[in-house]
Structure formats: structure tokens, C-alpha cells
Design a protein around this motif. Structure first.
Motif, PDB file in Angstrom:
ATOM      1  N   LEU A 216      43.507 -38.321  19.152  1.00  0.00           N
ATOM      2  CA  LEU A 216      42.798 -39.436  18.511  1.00  0.00           C
ATOM      3  C   LEU A 216      43.722 -40.420  17.795  1.00  0.00           C
ATOM      4  CD1 LEU A 216      39.822 -37.376  17.075  1.00  0.00           C
ATOM      5  CD2 LEU A 216      39.589 -39.331  18.622  1.00  0.00           C
ATOM      6  N   HIS A 217      45.023 -40.137  17.727  1.00  0.00           N
ATOM      7  CA  HIS A 217      45.872 -40.861  16.769  1.00  0.00           C
ATOM      8  C   HIS A 217      45.863 -42.378  16.974  1.00  0.00           C
ATOM      9  CE1 HIS A 217      48.957 -41.169  19.891  1.00  0.00           C
ATOM     10  NE2 HIS A 217      49.645 -41.962  19.106  1.00  0.00           N
ATOM     11  N   ASP A 218      45.777 -42.842  18.243  1.00  0.00           N
ATOM     12  CA  ASP A 218      45.843 -44.289  18.499  1.00  0.00           C
ATOM     13  C   ASP A 218      44.494 -44.867  18.916  1.00  0.00           C
ATOM     14  OD1 ASP A 218      48.375 -45.083  17.812  1.00  0.00           O
ATOM     15  OD2 ASP A 218      49.252 -44.761  19.799  1.00  0.00           O
ATOM     16  N   ILE A 219      43.396 -44.200  18.557  1.00  0.00           N
ATOM     17  CA  ILE A 219      42.076 -44.689  18.983  1.00  0.00           C
ATOM     18  C   ILE A 219      41.820 -46.108  18.463  1.00  0.00           C
ATOM     19  CG2 ILE A 219      40.843 -43.623  17.018  1.00  0.00           C
ATOM     20  CD1 ILE A 219      39.496 -43.850  20.615  1.00  0.00           C
ATOM     21  N   GLY A 220      42.459 -46.465  17.353  1.00  0.00           N
ATOM     22  CA  GLY A 220      42.299 -47.828  16.812  1.00  0.00           C
ATOM     23  C   GLY A 220      42.785 -48.888  17.790  1.00  0.00           C
ATOM     24  N   LYS A 221      43.649 -48.514  18.730  1.00  0.00           N
ATOM     25  CA  LYS A 221      44.142 -49.499  19.708  1.00  0.00           C
ATOM     26  C   LYS A 221      43.021 -49.983  20.638  1.00  0.00           C
ATOM     27  CE  LYS A 221      49.001 -48.207  19.837  1.00  0.00           C
ATOM     28  NZ  LYS A 221      50.072 -47.557  20.618  1.00  0.00           N
ATOM     29  N   ALA A 222      41.923 -49.222  20.680  1.00  0.00           N
ATOM     30  CA  ALA A 222      40.783 -49.652  21.499  1.00  0.00           C
ATOM     31  C   ALA A 222      40.241 -50.997  21.019  1.00  0.00           C
ATOM     32  CB  ALA A 222      39.674 -48.601  21.453  1.00  0.00           C
ATOM     33  N   CYS A 245      47.624 -52.999  12.638  1.00  0.00           N
ATOM     34  CA  CYS A 245      46.295 -52.690  12.065  1.00  0.00           C
ATOM     35  C   CYS A 245      45.691 -51.432  12.699  1.00  0.00           C
ATOM     36  CB  CYS A 245      45.326 -53.854  12.295  1.00  0.00           C
ATOM     37  SG  CYS A 245      45.802 -55.344  11.429  1.00  0.00           S
ATOM     38  N   HIS A 246      46.251 -50.960  13.812  1.00  0.00           N
ATOM     39  CA  HIS A 246      45.515 -49.927  14.563  1.00  0.00           C
ATOM     40  C   HIS A 246      45.297 -48.612  13.801  1.00  0.00           C
ATOM     41  CE1 HIS A 246      49.524 -48.440  15.905  1.00  0.00           C
ATOM     42  NE2 HIS A 246      48.908 -47.287  15.997  1.00  0.00           N
ATOM     43  N   PRO A 247      46.215 -48.172  12.900  1.00  0.00           N
ATOM     44  CA  PRO A 247      45.901 -46.914  12.193  1.00  0.00           C
ATOM     45  C   PRO A 247      44.672 -47.040  11.293  1.00  0.00           C
ATOM     46  CG  PRO A 247      48.261 -47.397  12.049  1.00  0.00           C
ATOM     47  CD  PRO A 247      47.597 -48.620  12.591  1.00  0.00           C
ATOM     48  N   HIS A 270      47.916 -42.194   9.190  1.00  0.00           N
ATOM     49  CA  HIS A 270      49.273 -42.146   8.625  1.00  0.00           C
ATOM     50  C   HIS A 270      50.393 -41.816   9.607  1.00  0.00           C
ATOM     51  CE1 HIS A 270      46.920 -41.488   4.729  1.00  0.00           C
ATOM     52  NE2 HIS A 270      47.384 -42.720   4.744  1.00  0.00           N
ATOM     53  N   HIS A 271      50.114 -41.866  10.921  1.00  0.00           N
ATOM     54  CA  HIS A 271      51.180 -41.443  11.837  1.00  0.00           C
ATOM     55  C   HIS A 271      52.331 -42.444  11.943  1.00  0.00           C
ATOM     56  CE1 HIS A 271      48.428 -43.722  14.509  1.00  0.00           C
ATOM     57  NE2 HIS A 271      49.525 -44.051  15.186  1.00  0.00           N
ATOM     58  N   HIS A 272      52.213 -43.609  11.274  1.00  0.00           N
ATOM     59  CA  HIS A 272      53.350 -44.545  11.231  1.00  0.00           C
ATOM     60  C   HIS A 272      53.991 -44.599   9.841  1.00  0.00           C
ATOM     61  CE1 HIS A 272      53.065 -46.125  15.302  1.00  0.00           C
ATOM     62  NE2 HIS A 272      51.750 -46.145  15.163  1.00  0.00           N
ATOM     63  N   GLU A 273      53.706 -43.619   8.995  1.00  0.00           N
ATOM     64  CA  GLU A 273      54.352 -43.543   7.676  1.00  0.00           C
ATOM     65  C   GLU A 273      55.680 -42.803   7.805  1.00  0.00           C
ATOM     66  OE1 GLU A 273      53.101 -45.028   5.174  1.00  0.00           O
ATOM     67  OE2 GLU A 273      50.928 -45.142   5.415  1.00  0.00           O
ATOM     68  N   SER A 299      56.291 -36.539  17.420  1.00  0.00           N
ATOM     69  CA  SER A 299      55.764 -36.510  18.797  1.00  0.00           C
ATOM     70  C   SER A 299      55.455 -37.918  19.287  1.00  0.00           C
ATOM     71  CB  SER A 299      54.477 -35.672  18.862  1.00  0.00           C
ATOM     72  OG  SER A 299      54.685 -34.408  18.298  1.00  0.00           O
ATOM     73  N   ASP A 300      54.909 -38.735  18.393  1.00  0.00           N
ATOM     74  CA  ASP A 300      54.513 -40.103  18.743  1.00  0.00           C
ATOM     75  C   ASP A 300      55.743 -40.952  19.099  1.00  0.00           C
ATOM     76  OD1 ASP A 300      52.781 -42.345  18.965  1.00  0.00           O
ATOM     77  OD2 ASP A 300      53.212 -42.934  16.913  1.00  0.00           O
ATOM     78  N   ILE A 301      56.772 -40.881  18.274  1.00  0.00           N
ATOM     79  CA  ILE A 301      57.969 -41.704  18.526  1.00  0.00           C
ATOM     80  C   ILE A 301      58.641 -41.259  19.825  1.00  0.00           C
ATOM     81  CG2 ILE A 301      60.265 -42.335  17.649  1.00  0.00           C
ATOM     82  CD1 ILE A 301      59.097 -41.882  14.803  1.00  0.00           C
TER      83      ILE A 301
HETATM   84 FE   LIG Z   1      50.119 -45.570  16.619  1.00  0.00          FE
END
Ligand SMILES: [Fe+2]
Ligand SMILES: [Fe+2]
Length: 351
Positions: A216-222, A245-247, A270-273, A299-301
């Protein structure tokens, strides 16, 4: 190879036949007619106006019947970003716009099919299922409907099963060969996070917790405009601002859904903190960043670095890991060290 050609314009059929036959066998189906043809073999090629809701609904019905077709190619004009996104939401494994690309892709699929018949590199049902569940999740979020947590749980469980069964490397190859864009990224992050958790010896419940947050981490990108999300090349500062803004968008999309836990929301927001406080959106630092988020960020990077993109080559896993190591102060050093097992798992020097 059999090509199931699905279109909303019968007039397109003769041109497609002229282009593809006799190299391929074309079986046309017109969306307006209700005589559902049930051929589930071969590949699916869809050329229809995906801006029309009734057209999309008809395609969904066709896809339900033909869900076992491993390859689904959508023909979409390259400037219509909304249609491209809709194609992926419907489960496209390839989106093409020009006749030359159609033939090239079909030849590639035919070659893949031959290789599959020789038991090489076929796509596992779990990879297909997880991609479909992810597509459904993104499509729902894009249409302003509440995300169904069951989609996320299903996608996560399919990825865990697949990795446990076939191993990380084979799964990675599959995803990179058969998926593109945001879906490829989300699948990769989830698989990498799950592999990381397994490598660290987490119990089953904890593997699932991290996997779900990753799904679910990037669901905001939808909800990010597609002109920004799918832009080929570097973003301008203004576009970067929109992307950042996606997070928070993801957090807002999920915060009122009862089955979504606080730690999943934490991962989404918070996955971009970074530990040194230089990340976004809240500028958290040190102990304010939870263990789950620390694992997810690594994992994301790593996933973003090794992704295959049409406009740039993927970075090798060795080089991607070096970048993680150079982010000392931002990521937890001990965890980056522990990640080495996943990063180098089965790699050759060139990977
Ligand atoms: Fe992200
Ligand atoms: Fe991400």
C-alpha cells in the motif's frame, strides 16, 4: 500464435488482419455484440476507447472470461495518458501506440511463449494474481472509491507465497519482464520487503505486516496527475512538489478504513522520511521513525534504483546497494548491512 483482438470498432478488424496475418492468427471480438467468445488461449489485444465507461465495463467482462490469457496488450494513442493508466488498471501487460510496436510486441510474446513451453521463465499464477489485485486497488483509488483492504491483503499473500516457492531472484525477473511503471514498482517493493523480512528471520505475521505496508505504500500515486506520474524523464521542481504529496494523499485515502492498521498508515505516510530529519512529509528524525518504516524505506529505495524503465537502463543490484551504503545517516546502518543478503542474493558481478 493466436491473437484475440477485442475492439469497439468493427472497422478496425480488416486492417489488423492485414497487418498480422498470416504470421499470427487473429480472432476478432467486437465489444458491442454480446456474443461472448470464450477463447482463453493465445494473447489478448485490446483496441478500444478506454475513456468511455460502458466500453471499460464491457472490457472487464471480456477479461473475466479471458483471465487466463497471460499477455494483455492494449493499443492506446501515446498522448492519452488517462487511457494508458486505464489500460494498466485493467491489467495490461503491455501498452503500445504504433503499428510497428504492435508487431514487435507480438513477436516478443510469441518468443516468450515458446520459451515458456520449454519450461523457461513462465509467469507464475501468483505473480499474475498479485498484479491483478494491485491493479484493482489503484483503479479504485483513482476513481475516488474506498480502497478494499482485501485487495491489498490478497496481493501481499500472493507475493509471499510466490517468493517462498520460487525464490527472490526468479520472482524479480518475472516482475521486471511482465510489468511496467507504478505497478512494477509496488510489486518490487513488496517482494523486496518480504524477502528482507524472511532474511531477517521474521515470523509469518511480521512478514505479512511489512508486506502489507509495502503493497500500500505508494497508493497515493493513484491520485497524482498522470502527466507527472508517467513522465519520461526528470521532473521539474513544480512537478517534484506534486509528486511529494503522494504519502499524505495515500494516508488520507486509507485513514478512515477500519481494517487498515496504524502501522500500515505509518508506512504509507512516512516511507520517505530519513533518520537525519531531511525527509518528507513530516520531517521526522531518529526514534520518531518506526522499525517498520526503516525497513520499508530501504526496500523502496532499492526497488526504485533497480526498476526497468523504458527510458533508462536499470541500475545493477551491486551499484544500487552501494547507493544505500552511501546514505549513512539517513538510513539505519545496521539494517543496510543486514540488507546485503537480499541485495546480493544470487547476483553475478554484472547484476
Ligand atoms: Fe513513495
Ligand atoms: Fe515507492
Amino acid at each position: 500464435m493466436l491473437v484475440n483482438f477485442v475492439t469497439d470498432e468493427p472497422g478496425k478488424i480488416p486492417a489488423v488482419r492485414a497487418m498480422l496475418e498470416p504470421q499470427f492468427h487473429v480472432m476478432p471480438q467486437v465489444l458491442q455484440s454480446d456474443d461472448a467468445q470464450t477463447g482463453a488461449n493465445g494473447m489478448l489485444m485490446v483496441d478500444a476507447d478506454l475513456r468511455k465507461r460502458d466500453c471499460v465495463e464491457r472490457i472487464k467482462r471480456v477479461l473475466r472470461v479471458k483471465r487466463t490469457n497471460p499477455e494483455k496488450m492494449f493499443v492506446v494513442p501515446s498522448h492519452l495518458q488517462l487511457m494508458i493508466a486505464q489500460a494498466y488498471a485493467l491489467g495490461a501487460t503491455a501498452v503500445v501506440s504504433r503499428p510497428r510496436e504492435i508487431v514487435t510486441k507480438l513477436i516478443q510474446f510469441a518468443n516468450d511463449e515458446k520459451a515458456d513451453q520449454n519450461n523457461a521463465d513462465s509467469v507464475s499464477p501468483e505473480t499474475r494474481n498479485s498484479a491483478v489485485a494491485l491493479a484493482s486497488m489503484f483503479s479504485t483509488a483513482r476513481e475516488s472509491n474506498p480502497v478494499n483492504p482485501a485487495d491489498a491483503e490478497y496481493a501481499t499473500s500472493q507475493i509471499i507465497t510466490n517468493i517462498a516457492r520460487t525464490g527472490f531472484n526468479r520472482w524479480l525477473d518475472e516482475v521486471r519482464r511482465h510489468h511496467e511503471g507504478t505497478f512494477q514498482h509496488c510489486l518490487l517493493v513488496t517482494g523486496i520487503a518480504v524477502s528482507f523480512a524472511l532474511d531477517l528471520g521474521f515470523c509469518e505475521a511480521d512478514v505479512k505486516r511489512l508486506g502489507l505496508a509495502a503493497t500500500l505504500h505508494d497508493i497515493g500515486k493513484a491520485r497524482i496527475p498522470l502527466a507527472v506520474l508517467d513522465k519520461r524523464g526528470e521532473l521539474t521542481p513544480a512537478e517534484e512538489e506534486i509528486m511529494r504529496c503522494h504519502p499524505v494523499i495515500g494516508y488520507d485515502l486509507l485513514k478512515n478504513i477500519p481494517k487498515i492498521s496504524g502501522e500500515t498508515l505509518d508506512g504509507v505516510r512516512h516511507h520517505h522520511e530519513y533518520l537525519d530529519g531531511s525527509g518528507y512529509p513530516d520531517g521526522l528524525a531518529g526514534s520518531e521513525i518506526s522499525d517498520l518504516v526503516r525497513l520499508l524505506t530501504i526496500s523502496d529505495i532499492f526497488a526504485a534504483l533497480i526498476e526497468l524503465r523504458p527510458y533508462r537502463p536499470a541500475m545493477s543490484r551491486v551499484d544500487a546497494y552501494k547507493i544505500l551504503c552511501d546514505m549513512d545517516g539517513k538510513l539505519e546502518g545496521a539494517l543496510v548491512k543486514a540488507f546485503r543478503g537480499v541485495a546480493f542474493n544470487g547476483t553475478k558481478p554484472s547484476e
